[in-house]
Design an enzyme around this catalytic site. Structure first.
Site, short mmCIF file in Angstrom:
data_model
loop_
_atom_site.label_atom_id
_atom_site.label_comp_id
_atom_site.label_asym_id
_atom_site.label_seq_id
_atom_site.Cartn_x
_atom_site.Cartn_y
_atom_site.Cartn_z
N TYR A 31 17.55 -4.32 -3.29
CA TYR A 31 16.08 -4.39 -3.37
C TYR A 31 15.47 -4.33 -1.96
O TYR A 31 14.46 -3.66 -1.72
CB TYR A 31 15.68 -5.70 -4.07
CG TYR A 31 14.21 -6.04 -3.97
CD1 TYR A 31 13.24 -5.30 -4.64
CD2 TYR A 31 13.78 -7.13 -3.19
CE1 TYR A 31 11.89 -5.62 -4.53
CE2 TYR A 31 12.44 -7.46 -3.08
CZ TYR A 31 11.50 -6.71 -3.75
OH TYR A 31 10.17 -7.03 -3.64
N THR A 38 7.12 -9.95 2.50
CA THR A 38 8.11 -9.32 1.63
C THR A 38 8.23 -10.12 0.34
O THR A 38 8.33 -11.35 0.37
CB THR A 38 9.50 -9.23 2.32
OG1 THR A 38 9.88 -10.52 2.79
CG2 THR A 38 9.49 -8.26 3.47
N SER A 95 4.01 -13.26 1.25
CA SER A 95 3.61 -12.28 0.24
C SER A 95 3.03 -12.97 -1.00
O SER A 95 3.45 -14.06 -1.37
CB SER A 95 4.84 -11.46 -0.18
OG SER A 95 4.60 -10.78 -1.39
N TYR A 125 -2.18 -9.00 -2.82
CA TYR A 125 -2.22 -7.80 -3.66
C TYR A 125 -3.41 -7.95 -4.59
O TYR A 125 -3.64 -9.04 -5.14
CB TYR A 125 -0.95 -7.70 -4.52
CG TYR A 125 0.24 -7.08 -3.84
CD1 TYR A 125 0.14 -5.86 -3.17
CD2 TYR A 125 1.49 -7.70 -3.90
CE1 TYR A 125 1.25 -5.29 -2.56
CE2 TYR A 125 2.60 -7.13 -3.29
CZ TYR A 125 2.47 -5.92 -2.63
OH TYR A 125 3.57 -5.36 -2.04
N THR A 140 -3.15 -5.76 1.26
CA THR A 140 -2.31 -4.57 1.13
C THR A 140 -2.98 -3.55 0.21
O THR A 140 -3.33 -3.87 -0.93
CB THR A 140 -0.92 -4.95 0.58
OG1 THR A 140 -0.30 -5.85 1.50
CG2 THR A 140 -0.03 -3.72 0.41
N LYS A 146 -3.60 -3.63 5.36
CA LYS A 146 -2.21 -3.15 5.47
C LYS A 146 -1.99 -1.90 4.63
O LYS A 146 -2.44 -1.84 3.48
CB LYS A 146 -1.26 -4.25 5.00
CG LYS A 146 0.21 -3.89 5.06
CD LYS A 146 1.07 -5.11 4.81
CE LYS A 146 2.55 -4.82 4.99
NZ LYS A 146 3.14 -4.13 3.86
N SER A 153 1.31 1.54 8.22
CA SER A 153 2.48 1.19 7.41
C SER A 153 2.62 2.12 6.22
O SER A 153 1.62 2.52 5.61
CB SER A 153 2.31 -0.26 6.89
OG SER A 153 3.34 -0.61 5.98
N HIS A 195 4.77 0.94 3.90
CA HIS A 195 5.43 -0.06 3.07
C HIS A 195 6.96 0.01 3.25
O HIS A 195 7.72 -0.18 2.30
CB HIS A 195 5.05 0.16 1.59
CG HIS A 195 4.88 -1.11 0.80
ND1 HIS A 195 3.65 -1.64 0.50
CD2 HIS A 195 5.77 -1.96 0.24
CE1 HIS A 195 3.80 -2.75 -0.22
NE2 HIS A 195 5.08 -2.97 -0.38
N ARG A 233 8.82 2.46 0.96
CA ARG A 233 9.06 2.03 -0.44
C ARG A 233 8.04 2.59 -1.41
O ARG A 233 8.17 2.41 -2.60
CB ARG A 233 9.04 0.49 -0.51
CG ARG A 233 10.13 -0.14 0.30
CD ARG A 233 9.86 -1.63 0.53
NE ARG A 233 10.16 -2.48 -0.61
CZ ARG A 233 11.36 -2.89 -0.96
NH1 ARG A 233 12.42 -2.48 -0.26
NH2 ARG A 233 11.54 -3.69 -1.99
N ASP A 236 4.17 -1.39 11.21
CA ASP A 236 5.49 -1.78 10.73
C ASP A 236 6.20 -0.57 10.15
O ASP A 236 5.60 0.47 9.93
CB ASP A 236 5.44 -2.96 9.74
CG ASP A 236 4.87 -2.60 8.37
OD1 ASP A 236 4.95 -1.42 7.95
OD2 ASP A 236 4.37 -3.51 7.70
N GLY A 237 7.52 -0.74 9.97
CA GLY A 237 8.33 0.35 9.41
C GLY A 237 9.39 0.80 10.40
O GLY A 237 9.08 1.44 11.41
N GLY A 238 10.63 0.42 10.14
CA GLY A 238 11.74 0.92 10.93
C GLY A 238 12.05 0.15 12.19
O GLY A 238 12.92 0.55 12.97
N ARG A 248 12.67 -5.76 6.99
CA ARG A 248 14.12 -5.89 6.76
C ARG A 248 14.83 -6.62 7.89
O ARG A 248 15.79 -7.36 7.63
CB ARG A 248 14.72 -4.52 6.51
CG ARG A 248 14.15 -3.90 5.21
CD ARG A 248 14.62 -2.51 5.01
NE ARG A 248 14.05 -1.88 3.82
CZ ARG A 248 12.95 -1.13 3.81
NH1 ARG A 248 12.26 -0.93 4.92
NH2 ARG A 248 12.52 -0.59 2.68
#
Ligand SMILES: Cc1cc2nc3c(=O)[nH]c(=O)nc-3n(C[C@H](O)[C@H](O)[C@H](O)COP(=O)(O)O)c2cc1C
Length: 387
Positions: A29, A83, A111, A134, A160, A256, A278, A280, A283, A311-313, A335
Site C-alpha cells: 500500500y 499518509t 491525514s 479530504y 488535499t 495540496k 504534489s 500524491h 498514486r 513532495d514526491g520522490g 514514504r
C-alpha cells in the site's frame, strides 16, 4: 534498551527492513503507485538527473538548516506529509511519527484517513501539528473535522485537492486492500510471518480510522465504515469549497496537490498561505509529470505570493536541497518516514530524519553554502535541471 541504528545509513536501508517487518498488503500500500507506476518512478528519477556544483575552500563553520514553514519553526526545510493508514505500518504509527517529528523539530501532518485520531496525536505530542483534510460528501463531517483540528491546536490545515476520485493501484486490488477489505489467503499466510507486527497490533486499541468511526453519521463498525468511505470522496469538489473551508478554519491554509501553473494561480488567488506541488506520490494520475519537473515553473509564477512546498520522490537530503534550489520553501516526505516507521517505529522515523538532515547539511557544505537562505539555482549545473 534503545536500539542502535547507527548501521542504518540511508533511507533505502529502512525500506528493506520495513519490507521484511510490515505485512505485505500494508507494505505494498505504501510502496506503490497508480497503474504503470510511471509517475511514481519519475518522482525519484528526475531528482537524480539534477547535478550539483562542487565548491571548495569556502569557510563552512557554523552552518544551519533552520527555517520556517508556513509560520512553523523547522530545524530544516522539511515536513512530514499526510499518509493514510499509517497506524497499519506500525501500531500507533501516527502518534509515534508525530512524536519523532516534534522531538526532531519538523512539522508533522496527520491525514484525515489516519488510524490514530486528531485527539490521540494532540495528546501524544502536546505540540501543534498540521492536519490534512479530504473533502467528503458529508460536509457536516468536514466542518466537524475542521473544528476538531482547531480545538486540538493544529497550526495549519492542509487541504488535499487531488483526490476527488481514487486513482488505482494494482497491488492494492490484488491484495484485497479495498473497501471493505478482502484479504487473500496469501495475505493471511503472510501475516503469520510477521509476529512482531501482530503482537504490537494486539497491544493497541487503534486499528480502524480514528477520525471517522464514532464521528461520521451512521459509522460505528468496520462494515458501516467501509460503505461510508467507498462513497464519501466528493467528485463535486471545487474552488468554492476552498473558500468556505478557509473561512471555517480561519488559520494557516495549505493547498495540496498542485501540479499545473494555472492551478497554482488559482491557489494563490484563493488566499491560501502555501501550496504543495504534489502528484500524491504518483498514486493518483499516472502519466503526470514528476513534482520536481514542474516545481520551477510554479515557483516562478506564484512563489512571491504564496509559500511553495513540494513532495514526491524525496529519498535523500540532496533531494531537499535541490527542491529548495529550484524555488521550494521546503519539502515533505511520505514514504521516507513510512519506511522508518515500519522498520523501527518511532526510532525509525527519527533515524530517517537524522539521515536526511545529515545528507542535506553535508551536501550544502560541499556546495559552498552555510545557510538555507543561500541556496538557489546557482548551486546546480545549468542544463541538468528543469526550468
Ligand atoms: C501510503 C500513503 C498514503 C497516503 N495518504 C495520503 C492521505 O491520506 N492524504 C494526502 O493528502 N496524501 C496522502 N498521500 C500522499 C502523501 O501525502 C505525499 O504526497 C506523497 O507520499 C509524497 O511522495 P513520497 O512518498 O515519494 O515522499 C499518501 C502517500 C502514501 C505513500
Amino acid at each position: 534498551m534503545s536500539q542502535d541504528l547507527s548501521k542504518i545509513t540511508c533511507i533505502e536501508d529502512l525500506r528493506v527492513i520495513a519490507q521484511k517487518r510490515v505485512p505485505r498488503m500494508f507494505y505494498d500500500y505504501a510502496d506503490s503507485g497508480a497503474w504503470t507506476e510511471g509517475t511514481y518512478r519519475a518522482n525519484q528519477e528526475d531528482f537524480q538527473k539534477i547535478k550539483l556544483r562542487q565548491r571548495v575552500a569556502v569557510d563552512m563553520e557554523g552552518r544551519s538548516l533552520r527555517t520556517t514553514l508556513v509560520g512553523s519553526d523547522a530545524v530544516m526545510p522539511l515536513a512530514i506529509a499526510p499518509t493514510g493508514l499509517t497506524g497499519m505500518q506500525h501500531a500507533d504509527g501516527e502518534m509515534l511519527a508525530a512524536r519523532a517529528a516534534a522531538d526532531f523539530g519538523v512539522p508533522f501532518t496527520l491525514s484525515t484517513m489516519s488510524i490514530c485520531s486528531i485527539e490521540d496525536v494532540a495528546q501524544a505530542t502536546g505540540k501543534p501539528f498540521w492536519f490534512q483534510l479530504y473533502v467528503m460528501r458529508d460536509r457536516e463531517f468536514c466542518a466537524n473535522l475542521i473544528d476538531r483540528a482547531k480545538a486540538a491546536g493544529c497550526s495549519a490545515l492542509v487541504l488535499t485537492l487531488d483526490l476527488q476520485i481514487l486513482g488505482q493501484r494494482h497491488k492494492d486490488i490484488k491484495n484485497g486492500l479495498s473497501t471493505p477489505p478482502k484479504p487473500t489467503l496469501r495475505n493471511l499466510i503472510n501475516l503469520a510471518t510477521k509476529p512482531r507486527w501482530c503482537m504490537s497490533m494486539l497491544g493497541t486499541k487503534r486499528r480502524t480510522f480514528g477520525n471517522i468511526v464514532g464521528h461520521a453519521k451512521g459509522v460505528s463498525d468496520l462494515s458501516s465504515l467501509s460503505a461510508w468511505t467507498a462513497e464519501q470522496f466528493d467528485p463535486r469538489l471545487s474552488w468554492d469549497d476552498v473558500k468556505w473551508i478557509k473561512d471555517r478554519w480561519g488559520g494557516k491554509l495549505i493547498i495540496k496537490g498542485i501540479l499545473d501553473v494555472e492551478d497554482a494561480e488559482l491557489a494563490a488567488q484563493s488566499g491560501a498561505d502555501a501550496l504543495i506541488v504534489s502528484n500524491h506520490g504518483g498514486r493518483q494520475l499516472d502519466g503526470a509529470q514528476s513534482s520536481i519537473e514542474v516545481l520551477p515553473s510554479i515557483a516562478q509564477a506564484v512563489g512571491s505570493r504564496i509559500e511553495v512546498l513540494i513532495d514526491g520522490g524525496i529519498r535523500g537530503g540532496q533531494d531537499i536541497l535541490k527542491s529548495v534550489a529550484l524555488g521550494a520553501r521546503g519539502a515533505m516526505i511520505g514514504r521516507a518516514f513510512l519506511y522508518g516507521l515500519g522498520a523501527y517505529g518511532q526510532a525509525g522515523v527519527t533515524r530517517a530524519l537524522e539521515i536526511l538532515y545529515k545528507e542535506m547539511d553535508v551536501t550544502m557544505a560541499l556546495c559552498g553554502r552555510k545557510h538555507v537562505s543561500q541556496i538557489d539555482r546557482s548551486l546546480l549545473v545549468p542544463g541538468t535541471y528543469p526550468t
